[in-house]
Design an enzyme around this catalytic site. Sequence first.
Site, PDB file in Angstrom:
ATOM      1  N   ASP A 199       0.834  -1.192   0.000  1.00  0.00           N
ATOM      2  CA  ASP A 199       0.000   0.000   0.000  1.00  0.00           C
ATOM      3  C   ASP A 199       0.880   1.258   0.000  1.00  0.00           C
ATOM      4  O   ASP A 199       1.922   1.301   0.661  1.00  0.00           O
ATOM      5  CB  ASP A 199      -0.877  -0.036   1.259  1.00  0.00           C
ATOM      6  CG  ASP A 199      -1.871   1.099   1.319  1.00  0.00           C
ATOM      7  OD1 ASP A 199      -2.741   1.174   0.437  1.00  0.00           O
ATOM      8  OD2 ASP A 199      -1.782   1.914   2.266  1.00  0.00           O
ATOM      9  N   GLU A 262       1.654  -0.155  -4.928  1.00  0.00           N
ATOM     10  CA  GLU A 262       0.680   0.866  -5.329  1.00  0.00           C
ATOM     11  C   GLU A 262       1.365   2.230  -5.326  1.00  0.00           C
ATOM     12  O   GLU A 262       1.853   2.682  -4.282  1.00  0.00           O
ATOM     13  CB  GLU A 262      -0.499   0.886  -4.354  1.00  0.00           C
ATOM     14  CG  GLU A 262      -1.480   2.014  -4.629  1.00  0.00           C
ATOM     15  CD  GLU A 262      -2.322   2.394  -3.413  1.00  0.00           C
ATOM     16  OE1 GLU A 262      -3.489   2.754  -3.606  1.00  0.00           O
ATOM     17  OE2 GLU A 262      -1.803   2.350  -2.274  1.00  0.00           O
TER      18      GLU A 262
END
Length: 537
Positions: A199, A262
């Site tokens: 993330d 990401e």
Amino acid sequence: MREWWRDAVIYQIYPRSFQDDNGDGIGDLPGITRRLDHVASLGVDAIWLSPFFTSPDKDMGYDVSDYTGVNPLFGTVEDFDALTARAHDLGLKVIIDQVLSHSSDQHPWFEESRQDKTNRKADWYVWADPKKDGSPPNNWPSVFGGSAWMFDPRRRQYFMHNFLTSQPDLNFHNPEVVDALLEAMDFWLKRGVDGFRLDTVNFYVHDKQLRNNPASKYKEFPGNPYGAQRHIHSKTQPENIEVLKRLRTLLDKYDDRMMIGEVGEDGLRQIEIMGEYTSGQDKLHMAYSFAMLSHEHTPKHFRDCIEGFMRDAPDGWPCWSFSNHDVQRHVTRWAPAPEWEEAVARQSINMLVSFPGTLGIYQGEELGQTETDIEFHELQDLGNIDFWPDNKGRDGCRTPMVWDESKPNAGFSTGEPWLPVKAPQAAHAVAGQEGKNDSVLATYRAALAFRKSRPELSLGETTFPKVRNPLLAVCRTHDGVSLTGVFNLSDKAQSVRVNSDATLAGAAHAQLAKGRLKLPPFGYAYVETRGDQSPVG
């Protein structure tokens, strides 16, 4: 030997909304395990599980309070082991989220760090003194509004939070922090996970000097002040590369594992960062960004994203997706009116399989699922609540998976679901589409099977034949065969000239006759010829 992840289709599961097996209205790990047969039937290669770790759930699990624990709402570590075993039995790899840039403020690390300036973890988070007037150390904003700094009276300092105030940022300039995170990742590798989705991977390292960010160039002040800055100091720092190398060193100790990061950045700069972070063999295996998760639905945009990556990272690897748990569902984003939603759903998967790289699918996408209209009193995602109603938050794409329209809550739960299952979404249920050759579900299965059957779509060189707007043509050439996908990104019929020896390949929503390919609104087709030249244009 070619790595499995290069040709993979990854199916994202949002655990809270996939299947509830204990009747509390919240999806759980046993529920996911029970529904894995559906996932495998699509022809995907891996699942990505959004966070299921111990968390106070201020940001739906993206605020972790124990990196090696399972939130009791979802089950136990043993439930995770059972899920992993079943997935592997079905031939599915298991990828799990790792939220490393920040933790929950209820994590024991932060609880210790905030006590004083001399404890063992005093430097594990990003702390800074106030300015003389008591204001924050610099002008960095939070993604969710307001300053990225929160004052803590115990330390008489500010701590940094790129997101919610309850998500303090870890200090990646401290090698002990990276050591601790590597240890947590190793816990899951030993349990058999096949990879990690990282993330906010470019948020790890901040500018040690805490320099102010400059203003961005905008014609109108953005709805969220975060967009008013160029975030050149608060994220995407050069030292981030060294952190990624340390993570890769851990992964390389195991066979056949991978990391996908990401990248959150403005405009096509995110494509450049994807390239930087995946180049060589010592950082991420692949990366994805929000570039194709936007409202932009033009041939130029898709072409720019792919060509930009190929140019900036010739030895890197991308992952492309159209929807996830953070953005409005692409069928709703791209369909100009409700009557075009199903056509957009069908075209989207056929277009996605033409792209070079790894592919991502978000749960419900295979049903042509649309965005749920969430009313203010139904909100659960509080991160964007200050921007209501211009930004209605992320709940609309997170509503429960629909399995059977005839059952309570469309088969998701026997209890009151955490987000509502509304009639427009229930109408897309799996049971109603199974066995129907003309369903969106059947289209997804056929498109993914077509991709697996054609080496051009995994191994082929990629070019973009010149066709007029609103057409997009993607040519994949391998071993003397050119396979070109042609897509009409509009609600008006279009046609294009093709070579006389071209033939249709696979399913098509178009007609080929007398040297012309005629595409209805949001039509698509693959045309094939022998040789290295595209048959289109």
